[in-house]
Design a protein around this motif. Structure first.
Motif, PDB file in Angstrom:
ATOM      1  N   MET A 142     -20.158   4.017   0.788  1.00 56.60           N
ATOM      2  CA  MET A 142     -20.985   5.094   0.223  1.00 56.60           C
ATOM      3  C   MET A 142     -22.392   5.012   0.800  1.00 56.60           C
ATOM      4  SD  MET A 142     -21.796   5.969  -3.793  1.00 56.60           S
ATOM      5  CE  MET A 142     -20.117   6.496  -4.122  1.00 56.60           C
ATOM      6  N   THR A 143     -22.908   6.134   1.314  1.00 58.48           N
ATOM      7  CA  THR A 143     -24.225   6.143   1.925  1.00 58.48           C
ATOM      8  C   THR A 143     -25.310   6.267   0.856  1.00 58.48           C
ATOM      9  OG1 THR A 143     -24.281   8.535   2.188  1.00 58.48           O
ATOM     10  CG2 THR A 143     -23.240   7.263   3.950  1.00 58.48           C
ATOM     11  N   ILE A 144     -26.535   5.927   1.256  1.00 57.51           N
ATOM     12  CA  ILE A 144     -27.668   6.021   0.333  1.00 57.51           C
ATOM     13  C   ILE A 144     -27.873   7.461  -0.123  1.00 57.51           C
ATOM     14  CG2 ILE A 144     -30.164   5.731   0.155  1.00 57.51           C
ATOM     15  CD1 ILE A 144     -29.871   3.372   2.107  1.00 57.51           C
ATOM     16  N   ILE A 145     -27.725   8.412   0.793  1.00 57.22           N
ATOM     17  CA  ILE A 145     -27.919   9.828   0.449  1.00 57.22           C
ATOM     18  C   ILE A 145     -26.889  10.279  -0.580  1.00 57.22           C
ATOM     19  CG2 ILE A 145     -27.814  12.186   1.346  1.00 57.22           C
ATOM     20  CD1 ILE A 145     -29.019  11.168   3.937  1.00 57.22           C
ATOM     21  N   SER A 146     -25.641   9.840  -0.413  1.00 57.77           N
ATOM     22  CA  SER A 146     -24.597  10.258  -1.347  1.00 57.77           C
ATOM     23  C   SER A 146     -24.811   9.667  -2.730  1.00 57.77           C
ATOM     24  CB  SER A 146     -23.215   9.854  -0.814  1.00 57.77           C
ATOM     25  OG  SER A 146     -23.088   8.445  -0.738  1.00 57.77           O
ATOM     26  N   ILE A 147     -25.555   8.570  -2.829  1.00 62.47           N
ATOM     27  CA  ILE A 147     -25.886   7.985  -4.128  1.00 62.47           C
ATOM     28  C   ILE A 147     -27.066   8.707  -4.767  1.00 62.47           C
ATOM     29  CG2 ILE A 147     -26.751   5.908  -5.291  1.00 62.47           C
ATOM     30  CD1 ILE A 147     -25.237   4.258  -3.181  1.00 62.47           C
ATOM     31  N   ILE A 148     -28.117   8.919  -3.974  1.00 65.05           N
ATOM     32  CA  ILE A 148     -29.366   9.464  -4.503  1.00 65.05           C
ATOM     33  C   ILE A 148     -29.302  10.972  -4.735  1.00 65.05           C
ATOM     34  CG2 ILE A 148     -31.806   9.876  -3.964  1.00 65.05           C
ATOM     35  CD1 ILE A 148     -31.302   7.045  -4.769  1.00 65.05           C
ATOM     36  N   PHE A 149     -28.641  11.716  -3.838  1.00 68.79           N
ATOM     37  CA  PHE A 149     -28.717  13.178  -3.875  1.00 68.79           C
ATOM     38  C   PHE A 149     -28.234  13.795  -5.187  1.00 68.79           C
ATOM     39  CE2 PHE A 149     -27.052  17.442  -3.077  1.00 68.79           C
ATOM     40  CZ  PHE A 149     -28.179  18.065  -2.569  1.00 68.79           C
ATOM     41  N   PRO A 150     -27.042  13.439  -5.700  1.00 66.15           N
ATOM     42  CA  PRO A 150     -26.608  14.071  -6.968  1.00 66.15           C
ATOM     43  C   PRO A 150     -27.540  13.756  -8.129  1.00 66.15           C
ATOM     44  CG  PRO A 150     -24.777  12.950  -5.875  1.00 66.15           C
ATOM     45  CD  PRO A 150     -26.022  12.512  -5.180  1.00 66.15           C
ATOM     46  N   LEU A 151     -28.068  12.532  -8.168  1.00 67.84           N
ATOM     47  CA  LEU A 151     -28.964  12.141  -9.252  1.00 67.84           C
ATOM     48  C   LEU A 151     -30.283  12.898  -9.151  1.00 67.84           C
ATOM     49  CD1 LEU A 151     -28.381   8.271  -9.081  1.00 67.84           C
ATOM     50  CD2 LEU A 151     -27.049   9.999 -10.303  1.00 67.84           C
ATOM     51  N   LEU A 152     -30.839  12.961  -7.931  1.00 67.79           N
ATOM     52  CA  LEU A 152     -32.094  13.674  -7.718  1.00 67.79           C
ATOM     53  C   LEU A 152     -31.932  15.168  -8.004  1.00 67.79           C
ATOM     54  CD1 LEU A 152     -35.030  13.581  -6.749  1.00 67.79           C
ATOM     55  CD2 LEU A 152     -34.183  13.863  -4.413  1.00 67.79           C
ATOM     56  N   PRO A 167     -27.615   5.524 -14.074  1.00 64.04           N
ATOM     57  CA  PRO A 167     -26.896   6.391 -13.125  1.00 64.04           C
ATOM     58  C   PRO A 167     -26.867   5.842 -11.705  1.00 64.04           C
ATOM     59  CG  PRO A 167     -28.333   7.695 -14.528  1.00 64.04           C
ATOM     60  CD  PRO A 167     -28.675   6.258 -14.787  1.00 64.04           C
ATOM     61  N   VAL A 168     -27.971   5.241 -11.254  1.00 64.80           N
ATOM     62  CA  VAL A 168     -28.002   4.681  -9.898  1.00 64.80           C
ATOM     63  C   VAL A 168     -27.024   3.513  -9.778  1.00 64.80           C
ATOM     64  CG1 VAL A 168     -29.435   3.483  -8.199  1.00 64.80           C
ATOM     65  CG2 VAL A 168     -30.361   5.439  -9.437  1.00 64.80           C
ATOM     66  N   SER A 225     -34.482  -3.396 -12.068  1.00 63.21           N
ATOM     67  CA  SER A 225     -35.925  -3.629 -12.022  1.00 63.21           C
ATOM     68  C   SER A 225     -36.644  -2.603 -11.158  1.00 63.21           C
ATOM     69  CB  SER A 225     -36.221  -5.036 -11.492  1.00 63.21           C
ATOM     70  OG  SER A 225     -35.771  -5.184 -10.159  1.00 63.21           O
ATOM     71  N   ALA A 226     -35.930  -1.953 -10.243  1.00 66.35           N
ATOM     72  CA  ALA A 226     -36.536  -0.949  -9.368  1.00 66.35           C
ATOM     73  C   ALA A 226     -36.623   0.422 -10.032  1.00 66.35           C
ATOM     74  CB  ALA A 226     -35.745  -0.835  -8.069  1.00 66.35           C
ATOM     75  N   SER A 227     -36.152   0.529 -11.267  1.00 70.30           N
ATOM     76  CA  SER A 227     -36.252   1.800 -11.986  1.00 70.30           C
ATOM     77  C   SER A 227     -37.718   2.109 -12.285  1.00 70.30           C
ATOM     78  CB  SER A 227     -35.465   1.730 -13.295  1.00 70.30           C
ATOM     79  OG  SER A 227     -34.103   1.458 -13.059  1.00 70.30           O
ATOM     80  N   PRO A 228     -38.075   3.385 -12.378  1.00 73.30           N
ATOM     81  CA  PRO A 228     -39.474   3.750 -12.661  1.00 73.30           C
ATOM     82  C   PRO A 228     -39.862   3.410 -14.094  1.00 73.30           C
ATOM     83  CG  PRO A 228     -38.078   5.693 -12.682  1.00 73.30           C
ATOM     84  CD  PRO A 228     -37.225   4.570 -12.188  1.00 73.30           C
ATOM     85  N   LEU A 229     -41.122   3.596 -14.397  1.00 76.42           N
ATOM     86  CA  LEU A 229     -41.634   3.313 -15.736  1.00 76.42           C
ATOM     87  C   LEU A 229     -40.984   4.233 -16.763  1.00 76.42           C
ATOM     88  CD1 LEU A 229     -43.686   1.930 -17.630  1.00 76.42           C
ATOM     89  CD2 LEU A 229     -45.331   3.716 -16.990  1.00 76.42           C
ATOM     90  N   GLY A 230     -40.528   3.641 -17.871  1.00 79.76           N
ATOM     91  CA  GLY A 230     -39.916   4.417 -18.933  1.00 79.76           C
ATOM     92  C   GLY A 230     -40.953   5.104 -19.804  1.00 79.76           C
ATOM     93  N   VAL A 231     -40.607   6.292 -20.295  1.00 77.73           N
ATOM     94  CA  VAL A 231     -41.554   7.085 -21.082  1.00 77.73           C
ATOM     95  C   VAL A 231     -41.898   6.405 -22.404  1.00 77.73           C
ATOM     96  CG1 VAL A 231     -39.798   8.454 -22.295  1.00 77.73           C
ATOM     97  CG2 VAL A 231     -42.057   9.447 -21.835  1.00 77.73           C
ATOM     98  N   ASN A 232     -41.054   5.492 -22.886  1.00 76.34           N
ATOM     99  CA  ASN A 232     -41.363   4.779 -24.130  1.00 76.34           C
ATOM    100  C   ASN A 232     -42.636   3.951 -24.010  1.00 76.34           C
ATOM    101  OD1 ASN A 232     -39.269   5.831 -25.600  1.00 76.34           O
ATOM    102  ND2 ASN A 232     -37.890   4.121 -25.220  1.00 76.34           N
ATOM    103  N   ALA A 233     -42.957   3.508 -22.789  1.00 76.58           N
ATOM    104  CA  ALA A 233     -44.202   2.769 -22.588  1.00 76.58           C
ATOM    105  C   ALA A 233     -45.404   3.661 -22.883  1.00 76.58           C
ATOM    106  CB  ALA A 233     -44.281   2.238 -21.153  1.00 76.58           C
ATOM    107  N   LEU A 266     -41.913   8.417  -6.981  1.00 75.33           N
ATOM    108  CA  LEU A 266     -41.852   7.402  -5.927  1.00 75.33           C
ATOM    109  C   LEU A 266     -40.562   6.602  -5.953  1.00 75.33           C
ATOM    110  CD1 LEU A 266     -45.532   6.065  -6.086  1.00 75.33           C
ATOM    111  CD2 LEU A 266     -44.537   7.574  -4.347  1.00 75.33           C
ATOM    112  N   SER A 267     -39.857   6.594  -7.083  1.00 80.28           N
ATOM    113  CA  SER A 267     -38.618   5.820  -7.184  1.00 80.28           C
ATOM    114  C   SER A 267     -37.539   6.337  -6.245  1.00 80.28           C
ATOM    115  CB  SER A 267     -38.102   5.817  -8.626  1.00 80.28           C
ATOM    116  OG  SER A 267     -37.662   7.106  -9.017  1.00 80.28           O
ATOM    117  N   VAL A 268     -37.642   7.604  -5.827  1.00 82.48           N
ATOM    118  CA  VAL A 268     -36.702   8.122  -4.836  1.00 82.48           C
ATOM    119  C   VAL A 268     -36.774   7.287  -3.565  1.00 82.48           C
ATOM    120  CG1 VAL A 268     -36.090  10.114  -3.404  1.00 82.48           C
ATOM    121  CG2 VAL A 268     -36.847  10.458  -5.775  1.00 82.48           C
TER     122      VAL A 268
END
Length: 308
Positions: A1-11, A115-116, A263-271, A295-297
């Motif tokens: 599975m390529t990086i694009i195929s992982i990121i694209f549906p989520l983005l 999801p990632v 750990s590479a996930s962005p900052l959560g809104v609960n913060a 930036l997490s993309v």
């Protein structure tokens, strides 16, 4: 599975949520309704089912927990010192520095990380994910409130805080799934099918709501502090997790990939909600939620390239 195929549906789901809200096709009230369904019903059921089905003998691995939480605590300390001696050079309060530290270390594991991880690693690692998520908010929020406790004239209650953590839908659903799994409680197939149906839109709704909520925030004037928190969160934290997991604790490749992506996930809104409650660094953390999510993309693409 390529990086694009992982990121694209989520983005794509995030962008869809952003644009339909930005162009007012969906109102804030409608997004609130979708969010309530997602976070109070669909996602808890999803978490319950996955914890119920998880292999417990491999889910609670102390080395995996250590590989995630030791760097998190180290980055929290780093964020605290950065706030105290760099951002506010005259020396900020413990509360202000603690909230900034939270912004450097708290991950949006449910909306983005999950999801990632499923797309990249599959569902077989879900037991480890939920074991980590269970303690995530409790540890970092408690640490932040401890640092802020000296100025708790607003009547902060540890009793209420403990109750809010224990009865949080995420913690409650994971705990219930763990208990049912541990005692091998049988669930009738018809009920299981119903729960599965409820859980199916969980991740799509989470990503959609994330994108929609981004349209309600803006990058504040103190963008440099938000950018610094985002860089620490997206680069320093996963780098430390990678080094700890691979070279100090000798985790296997799947386990290293799991903790790094979490750990590479962005900052959560609960913060941001904690910052608002303590009335410290609200604009910085609100902006950091937006910046780190955008930036997490790139950070996810980088870490997926390293790991896959």
């Amino acid at each position: 599975m390529t990086i694009i195929s992982i990121i694209f549906p989520l983005l794509s789901m995030v962008l869809l949520g952003y644009w339909v809200t930005h162009f007012q096709f969906f109102s804030k009230a409608q997004i609130s309704g979708i969010s309530k369904f997602a976070f109070n019903l669909s996602i808890p059921v999803f978490l319950f089912l996955n914890m119920y089905r998880a292999p417990l003998e491999t889910s609670f691995d102390i080395k995996v927990l250590a590989a995630f939480y030791l760097p998190v605590l180290g980055v929290y300390l780093c964020g605290f010192l950065l706030s105290r001696y760099l951002i506010d050079r005259r020396g900020g309060s413990n509360a202000s520095s603690g909230v900034f530290a939270l912004g450097c270390s708290y991950s949006n594991t449910i909306l983005v990380g999950l999801p990632v991880i499923i797309a990249a690693l599959g569902e077989q690692m879900m037991g480890n994910v939920f074991a980590i998520i269970t303690f995530h908010s409790a540890l970092l929020f408690a640490l932040t409130f401890i640092l802020a406790s000296k100025r708790s004239a607003d009547g902060f209650s540890w009793r209420n805080f403990t109750g809010s953590i224990l009865f949080n839908p995420v913690v409650l659903s994971i705990s219930a799934g763990l208990l049912c799994n541990a005692i091998t409680l049988p669930i009738h197939q018809d009920l299981l099918a119903t729960l599965t149906l409820i859980s199916e839109p969980a991740l799509a709704c989470a990503l959609f709501v994330l994108g929609a909520n981004l349209s309600f925030y803006r990058v504040a004037d103190d963008w440099y502090a938000s950018l610094l928190a985002s860089i620490v969160k997206l680069l320093l934290l996963p780098a430390m997790v990678y080094l700890f997991g691979k070279y100090l604790l000798y985790l296997d490749h799947q386990q290293v990939s799991l903790v790094v992506l979490m750990s590479a996930s962005p900052l959560g809104v609960n913060a941001y909600l904690i910052a608002s409650q303590l009335k410290q660094q609200q604009s910085t953390l609100g902006s950091a939620v937006v910046l780190s999510t955008l930036l997490s993309v790139f950070s996810f693409s980088f870490w997926l390239w390293i790991l896959l």
